[in-house]
Enzyme design. Structure first.
Site, mmCIF file in Angstrom:
data_model
loop_
_atom_site.group_PDB
_atom_site.id
_atom_site.type_symbol
_atom_site.label_atom_id
_atom_site.label_comp_id
_atom_site.label_asym_id
_atom_site.label_seq_id
_atom_site.Cartn_x
_atom_site.Cartn_y
_atom_site.Cartn_z
ATOM 1 C CE LYS A 120 -4.475 -1.528 1.544
ATOM 2 N NZ LYS A 120 -5.562 -1.404 2.503
ATOM 3 C CE LYS A 202 -6.037 -8.677 -2.625
ATOM 4 N NZ LYS A 202 -6.249 -8.149 -1.277
ATOM 5 C CE LYS A 205 -12.746 -3.311 -0.784
ATOM 6 N NZ LYS A 205 -12.448 -4.343 0.099
HETATM 7 P P1 TYM Z 1 -10.372 -6.695 2.724
HETATM 8 O O1 TYM Z 1 -11.465 -5.703 2.873
HETATM 9 O O2 TYM Z 1 -9.233 -6.362 1.812
HETATM 10 O O3 TYM Z 1 -10.938 -8.083 2.261
HETATM 11 C C1 TYM Z 1 -11.989 -8.702 2.977
HETATM 12 C C2 TYM Z 1 -11.884 -10.208 2.955
HETATM 13 O O4 TYM Z 1 -11.931 -10.726 1.636
HETATM 14 C C3 TYM Z 1 -10.778 -11.522 1.376
HETATM 15 N N1 TYM Z 1 -10.378 -11.293 -0.029
HETATM 16 C C4 TYM Z 1 -10.123 -12.277 -0.906
HETATM 17 N N2 TYM Z 1 -10.153 -13.622 -0.792
HETATM 18 C C5 TYM Z 1 -9.832 -14.358 -1.889
HETATM 19 N N3 TYM Z 1 -9.464 -13.808 -3.071
HETATM 20 C C6 TYM Z 1 -9.407 -12.465 -3.247
HETATM 21 N N4 TYM Z 1 -9.060 -11.948 -4.412
HETATM 22 C C7 TYM Z 1 -9.747 -11.639 -2.130
HETATM 23 N N5 TYM Z 1 -9.824 -10.290 -1.931
HETATM 24 C C8 TYM Z 1 -10.210 -10.106 -0.653
HETATM 25 C C9 TYM Z 1 -9.721 -11.003 2.341
HETATM 26 O O5 TYM Z 1 -8.735 -11.965 2.600
HETATM 27 C C10 TYM Z 1 -10.562 -10.704 3.563
HETATM 28 O O6 TYM Z 1 -10.813 -11.860 4.318
HETATM 29 N N6 TYM Z 1 -7.957 -5.904 7.005
HETATM 30 C C11 TYM Z 1 -9.050 -6.618 6.391
HETATM 31 C C12 TYM Z 1 -10.409 -6.274 6.984
HETATM 32 C C13 TYM Z 1 -10.470 -6.438 8.457
HETATM 33 C C14 TYM Z 1 -10.550 -7.678 9.164
HETATM 34 C C15 TYM Z 1 -10.599 -7.310 10.555
HETATM 35 C C16 TYM Z 1 -10.583 -9.020 8.778
HETATM 36 C C17 TYM Z 1 -10.479 -5.455 9.375
HETATM 37 N N7 TYM Z 1 -10.537 -5.958 10.619
HETATM 38 C C18 TYM Z 1 -10.643 -8.283 11.526
HETATM 39 C C19 TYM Z 1 -10.655 -9.988 9.780
HETATM 40 C C20 TYM Z 1 -10.673 -9.612 11.130
HETATM 41 C C21 TYM Z 1 -9.084 -6.284 4.923
HETATM 42 O O7 TYM Z 1 -8.580 -5.280 4.493
HETATM 43 O O8 TYM Z 1 -9.809 -7.106 4.162
#
Ligand code: TYM
Length: 337
Positions: A120, A202, A205
């Protein structure tokens, strides 16, 4: 509204997704699909991680809308507000409060080693802020506040969870047992869906090329066109092979949409070419997304009801969040207020 959350015997789940755009099929396979499947067996907390999303500059009106869009998508993917607690992270001040305490237990080196921080910072060189740096500490607080046993996430979150476990253990060792040390719950298939345009990275969004991602509100024609245009590797066999990430990614999507494992897919398409396989994947994925998209639009239409669900969820969540924070404040030596 009532919810069936009172069973104290069940283990606790917490997970979250940032509201920084329309969710993709990656979020569905890596997270939401599993969230929905776990609701009966566990007491689940699912949150929209809006505090996390401001580590990258957001337009306020867009963030407000995306936060509600994301919550509606949780429900569209099968998260049931009568079974699970759904809330918006910023509605609970305890997340920020615990983060401050845990910041004092986290080494600078630990945060600078985080792959997501490095990525990032490279992508947002104009705004490498302290929030981006301590982002995983906030994530640890999200999890530890609710004494979660399991955290269902995609593969990219594994390193953050490792830090969370270290912080919980460090705090427990320094004082006494305070936090449950959580385990990651990462499924084998679908934990990392790759970009359709560049299968070495990956699916995200925020990809600038909208053909790279399948969004959970895309219409049938858009989904089919994106899959037909997906970049594939050289060769023509339908065979799972990590050195051929394009075809392997399409096989993962076909698995998610149909439940057929890789061996069954290889048998079904033995002798067929990429063209035929892409048509089958396109049809299957469009069929998977259609009911999610329809439900999403119907849930999103009633914003008042959606906000009520989130307010109720925040009230419920705050019971555990306050309890943990009180315990932490006491252990570190703050005077009782
Ligand atoms: P974020 O918002 O980037 O993504 C949310 C969840 O979706 C999964 N994910 C994917 N899995 C498979 N293939 C992909 N291309 C893909 N893109 C996203 C991510 O692994 C995630 O599980 N920091 C976290 C959000 C968060 C969180 C938490 C998660 C904040 N607090 C506490 C668990 C527990 C994040 O940015 O996810």
């Amino acid at each position: 509204m009532e919810n069936s959350f009172q069973n104290e015997e069940k283990k606790i789940i917490l997970s979250g997704i940032q509201p920084s755009g329309i969710l993709t099929i990656g979020h569905y396979t890596g997270a939401l699909r599993n969230w929905a499947a776990m609701q009966d067996e566990f007491n689940c907390y699912y949150m929209v991680a809006d505090l996390h999303s401001i580590t990258v500059r957001q337009t306020p009106a867009v963030l407000r809308k995306s936060t509600l869009d994301t919550a509606a998508m949780f429900i569209a993917c099968g998260v049931d507000p009568e079974k699970s607690i759904l809330f918006i992270q910023s509605h609970l001040p305890e997340h920020s409060q615990l983060t401050w305490v845990l910041n004092t237990f986290t080494g600078m080196g630990e945060c600078s080693r985080m792959t997501q921080f490095k990525d990032k910072s490279a992508n947002h060189a104009e705004n490498i802020n302290v929030g981006l740096f301590t982002y995983p500490v906030l994530m640890a607080s999200d999890i530890l506040l609710y004494q979660a046993n399991l955290v269902p996430v995609g593969e990219d979150q594994r390193q953050h969870l490792e830090l969370c476990r270290n912080l919980a253990q460090r705090f427990n060792n320094n004082y006494s047992e305070t936090f449950i040390v959580p385990e990651p719950y990462i499924v084998k298939l679908g934990a990392k869906i790759m970009s359709l345009q560049d299968p070495s990275k990956k699916m995200s969004k925020s990809d600038s090329n909208s053909n790279a991602s399948i969004f959970l509100n895309d219409d049938d024609t858009t989904i089919k066109n994106k899959i037909k245009r997906a970049v594939t590797d050289s060769g023509s066999e339908i065979k799972y092979d990590e050195s051929r990430p394009g075809i392997s990614n399409l096989m993962s999507l076909y698995y998610i949409a149909t439940g057929k494992n890789y061996q069954a897919i290889e048998e079904e398409f033995s002798g067929a070419g990429y063209g035929d396989f892409k048509i089958a994947v396109a049809e299957a994925v469009a069929e998977l997304i259609a009911p999610i998209r329809d439900k999403y639009f119907s849930v999103r239409k009633d914003e008042k009801a959606l906000k009520e669900i989130l307010t109720y969820g925040a009230e419920k969540a705050s019971i555990q969040a306050r309890k943990t924070l009180r315990k932490v404040y006491k252990k570190v030596g703050f005077v009782n207020f």
